[in-house]
Scaffold this active site. Structure first.
Site, short mmCIF file in Angstrom:
data_model
loop_
_atom_site.label_atom_id
_atom_site.label_comp_id
_atom_site.label_asym_id
_atom_site.label_seq_id
_atom_site.Cartn_x
_atom_site.Cartn_y
_atom_site.Cartn_z
N ASP A 370 -40.28 -19.91 6.79
CA ASP A 370 -41.41 -21.00 7.17
C ASP A 370 -42.53 -20.36 7.61
O ASP A 370 -42.39 -19.56 8.40
CB ASP A 370 -40.49 -22.32 7.78
N LYS A 479 -35.08 -19.29 -0.59
CA LYS A 479 -34.07 -20.23 0.54
C LYS A 479 -34.63 -21.45 0.27
O LYS A 479 -35.88 -21.73 0.29
CB LYS A 479 -34.21 -19.76 1.70
N SER A 530 -30.10 -27.02 4.43
CA SER A 530 -30.79 -28.29 4.73
C SER A 530 -30.59 -28.44 6.26
O SER A 530 -29.87 -29.00 6.73
CB SER A 530 -29.96 -29.39 4.04
N GLY A 532 -29.84 -26.10 8.09
CA GLY A 532 -28.52 -25.17 8.24
C GLY A 532 -27.80 -25.98 6.95
O GLY A 532 -28.10 -26.12 5.82
N ASP A 537 -22.22 -28.77 -0.04
CA ASP A 537 -21.12 -29.39 -0.97
C ASP A 537 -21.19 -28.92 -2.34
O ASP A 537 -21.78 -27.83 -2.71
CB ASP A 537 -21.79 -30.95 -1.20
N GLU A 617 -28.39 -0.87 19.94
CA GLU A 617 -28.31 -1.84 19.14
C GLU A 617 -28.43 -1.47 17.71
O GLU A 617 -27.68 -2.08 16.66
CB GLU A 617 -29.15 -3.08 19.59
#
Ligand code: DGJ
Length: 734
Positions: A370, A479, A530, A532, A537, A617
């Site tokens: 975003d 996305k 949505s 997350g 579904d 890391e």
């Protein structure tokens, strides 16, 4: 053929490898449900149907008042195959059809049955597909009016999967009004069952919850215009003593992404009825003469040995016969998403520097989230203006994609196509595109409104904007986010009498748009999101093979979220990323190894500012990406087993395993998710191994008998640190 028709006693029996489902037409033409459970040799199972009529139950209209009463017969107490309102069955109805004369009294009677090779399709709606499946179609007609119900059944033998959908056809000369259009009725004549459902909230989706089915109605639902974070459109009905590896279990999954309801009710005679489909709240659909209304699909899996087997069937069916496109079985690129790394605060140079560092670690795709379009620097503006903010990016979008490509990564991008900010050019030009009720100030979610996707011109506008970008820019991934639920429901296109159609027409419009975009851009990997996992579904999975599982990236919280999700949905569908510590949602501090171990059992990606990581890391991430890629095929294609539940109070551990289908290999992930003192190490019984073969663990010298690892178990040892995780890779000794 998996459908057996017996014309003598009018039974219609569906067979899968382990299950049997039987329907019978009685001598009055009613369609009764006789059995759904473990596969048996053929038998007419109707002998148990007539259990007597409880007081205050109407005797069916098929009996004349002057006939001697057959006091065993009431539609109120006999298992029905599809329940309608108004005919004397006071249990939950699936179909409420109001005729033009105002009556609500559909009395379905048998007309015909036919069988077709291959799985039926549903016009405009997502559905499981497969040429090897069989379809049974049973047609019923109202006793009085020329209104027909066509019941569709899809039978996938190998997955113990039976799908259902209903078509209501109006052959009268006047409109009819459907006030409830659920996809199924499933009547059980035995009453002691549990209902398992998956509730949650934003950043805590699909929490396992188990309760006895009580008298009255136990309902799992959404009225949000989306399936939502709060209840998933998937439930399990099971024996009260059923577990992961024992007992009868029936999964009920809706292939639908809008408002839904799944009801489990128990009546005065302890019969249990399940109904499932579109939520009937604010639903009223006018069907004109010669028109047809199709319900969404419901996908049922029966297991004779607990949840593990049921989940395995769903996982295979969803991967092979629901997901589509280039990426359905292919390895997905390891991605880095900049959201938690930068939120809205980035420019082109920052993204390119993240991409360059990520490339060094083995990342393959960079996703710009975003904030790249319109004038968006926070979440209050610009949704609907899908053109790049070149000032912020410092270049055109095509140039930015090229810079990322030149750094060796593919380029992906975020959209929220269904929503609109009032502070946007699109809203200023077309305020009527947004859902708003005339004369009322709208309610807003995250300062935004939802576009009326039931309208073609709205869909076309969004399609044109998005497809322009996908054509002009080298985009490999999208996305598709949706951060609102739908209120202010009113469509400027429909008359007052048809406003009850809007929620469902929204879904039909969205599905049409998704079909168009995914068909036109077959090389793009689409990930549904949505906020997350608010729309995780089977409906969305038909268009996009992976879903951002949750905005909560804390690996300890993720154990519950991914574990709950796994009851229906395969690992390949679960977006899972390694993020920074302390975690941005929970403030929990966790080892990097634990964050990686949990993300392996999903799509594995990164979501942090990689430029701020230490050398140590970075080395750990490199190791993880290599390990993930090494085990990718096993994890994605293997059989998933839940071994110790993070919802259990009896253990400090969560353990799951994936075994290869030939049993020669397995990978186990264990995380200590609680930090109690003086707690013994766990021994965990593995699954899916070959009992008489020996295995090495993580390539060690010692050999363990498969049978011993499954019967006695594998000891799990942990470092003495907060939230340690271990990955055990087992390989058979040939
Ligand atoms: C919600 C998503 O779940 C996040 O990952 C992120 O994309 C934000 N929206 C962006 O607004």
């Amino acid at each position: 053929m998996s459908v057996l028709i017996n014309e003598n006693n009018k039974t219609y029996t569906l067979y899968t490898n382990s299950s049997m489902y039987q329907i019978k037409v009685d001598d009055k033409g009613l369609l009764l449900h006789t059995y759904y459970g473990k596969r048996l040799d053929y038998s007419d199972m109707s002998y148990a149907l007539y259990k007597g009529v409880p007081g205050f139950s109407p005797i069916s209209s098929d009996f004349n008042i002057y006939d001697p009463w057959d006091d065993t017969y009431s539609v109120c107490n006999i298992a029905q195959e599809i329940s309608t309102f108004g005919n004397g069955d006071f249990r939950n109805s699936a179909l409420n059809v109001r005729f033009a004369d105002g009556t609500l009294g559909f009395e379905p009677r048998f007309v015909s049955a036919s069988v077709e090779k291959g799985k039926y399709k549903i016009p405009g709606l997502p559905a499981f597909y497969g040429d090897d499946a069989d379809t049974l179609i049973i047609t019923l007609k109202d006793k009085v009016y020329d209104v027909y119900i066509h019941l569709y059944y899809g039978v996938f033998e190998e997955y113990d999967l039976i799908t259902r959908s209903v078509r209501i056809e109006n052959k009268t000369s006047l409109p009819i009004y459907i006030e409830k259009a659920l996809s199924m009725t499933l009547d059980f004549q035995y009453g002691k069952y549990d209902l398992i459902s998956f509730h949650g909230k934003h950043a805590e989706e699909r929490m396992f919850e188990r309760n006895h089915i009580m008298h009255g109605t136990n309902s799992v639902s959404s009225t949000r215009g989306a399936s939502g974070h709060m209840q998933n459109p998937f439930v399990i009905i099971c024996d009260e003593n059923a577990g992961e590896y024992s007992g009868n279990a029936w999964g009920i999954a809706l292939v639908y992404s809008g408002s839904f309801e799944i009801n489990a009710s128990k009546n005065q005679m302890n019969d249990v009825r399940i109904t499932a489909g579109i939520n009937h709240e604010n639903f009223n659909f006018e069907v004109l003469p010669n028109d047809v209304f199709c319900t969404p699909e419901v996908a049922m899996v029966y297991s004779d040995s607990g949840f593990d087997k049921m989940s395995g069937c769903y996982h295979k069916a969803i991967r092979n016969n629901l997901c589509r496109g280039k990426y359905k079985l292919a390895r997905r690129p390891v991605l880095i998403n900049n959201w938690e790394g930068t939120y809205f605060n980035f420019n082109g140079d920052k993204l390119v520097s993240m991409a360059k560092d990520a490339k060094e670690l083995g990342v393959e795709l960079f996703v710009m989230d975003d904030g790249w379009f319109g004038k968006r620097d926070d979440d209050r503006c610009s949704l609907g203006d899908w053109y790049p903010n070149e000032k912020k990016l410092g270049c055109t979008l095509a140039e930015l994609a090229k810079r990322i490509n030149d750094a060796g990564l593919k380029f992906g991008i975020w959209f929220e196509p269904e929503c609109i900010s009032e502070d946007s050019d699109l809203y200023r030009a077309h305020p009527d595109y947004a859902f708003r009720m005339p004369g009322r100030n709208p309610s807003r979610c995250r300062s935004q409104l939802v576009l009326d996707m039931s309208r073609k011109e709205v869909r076309d506008n969004i399609y044109d904007q998005i497809s322009k970008i996908l054509r002009e820019v080298n985009v490999s991934y999208v996305k598709w986010d949706f951060n609102s639920h739908i209120c202010n429901v009113y469509s400027a296109d429909l008359p007052a009498s048809r406003q009850g159609e809007v929620y469902h027409r929204y879904m039909l419009g969205l599905y049409e748009l998704l079909e168009r975009i995914t068909t036109d851009f077959p090389d793009v990997l689409f990930e549904s999101c949505s906020g997350g996992g608010g729309r995780f579904d089977c409906g969305m999975l038909y268009y996009m093979p992976q879903v951002w599982t949750s905005d909560d990236t804390d690996p300890v919280e993720r154990l519950k979220i991914q574990y709950g999700t796994s009851f229906a949905y395969p690992v390949s569908t679960m977006g899972a990323h390694v993020s920074a510590s302390p975690n941005h949602q929970s403030a929990r501090v966790t080892p990097l190894k634990t964050r990686g171990a949990v993300a392996y059992f999903g799509t594995y990606g990164l979501e942090l500012d990689v430029t701020k990581m230490t050398l140590e890391e970075k080395e750990e991430i490199k190791r993880q990406i290599a390990e993930f890629k090494r085990h990718y095929d096993l994890i994605q294609n293997g059989e998933y087993h839940r071994l110790i539940s993070p919802f259990s109070n009896d253990s400090n551990y969560c353990v799951w395993e994936v075994s290869s289908s030939d049993g020669k290999e397995a990978i186990v992930c264990s995380v200590r998710n609680k930090s109690e003192a003086n707690y013994a190490n766990e021994i965990v019984k593995l699954k899916g191994l070959i009992p008489d073969k020996y295995y090495r663990i993580n390539g060690g010298d010692k050999k363990y008998l498969g049978g011993a690892l499954m019967q006695l178990g594998m000891p799990i040892k942990f470092d003495f640190i907060p939230y340690p995780a271990n990955i055990y890779h087992l390989t058979v000794c040939e």
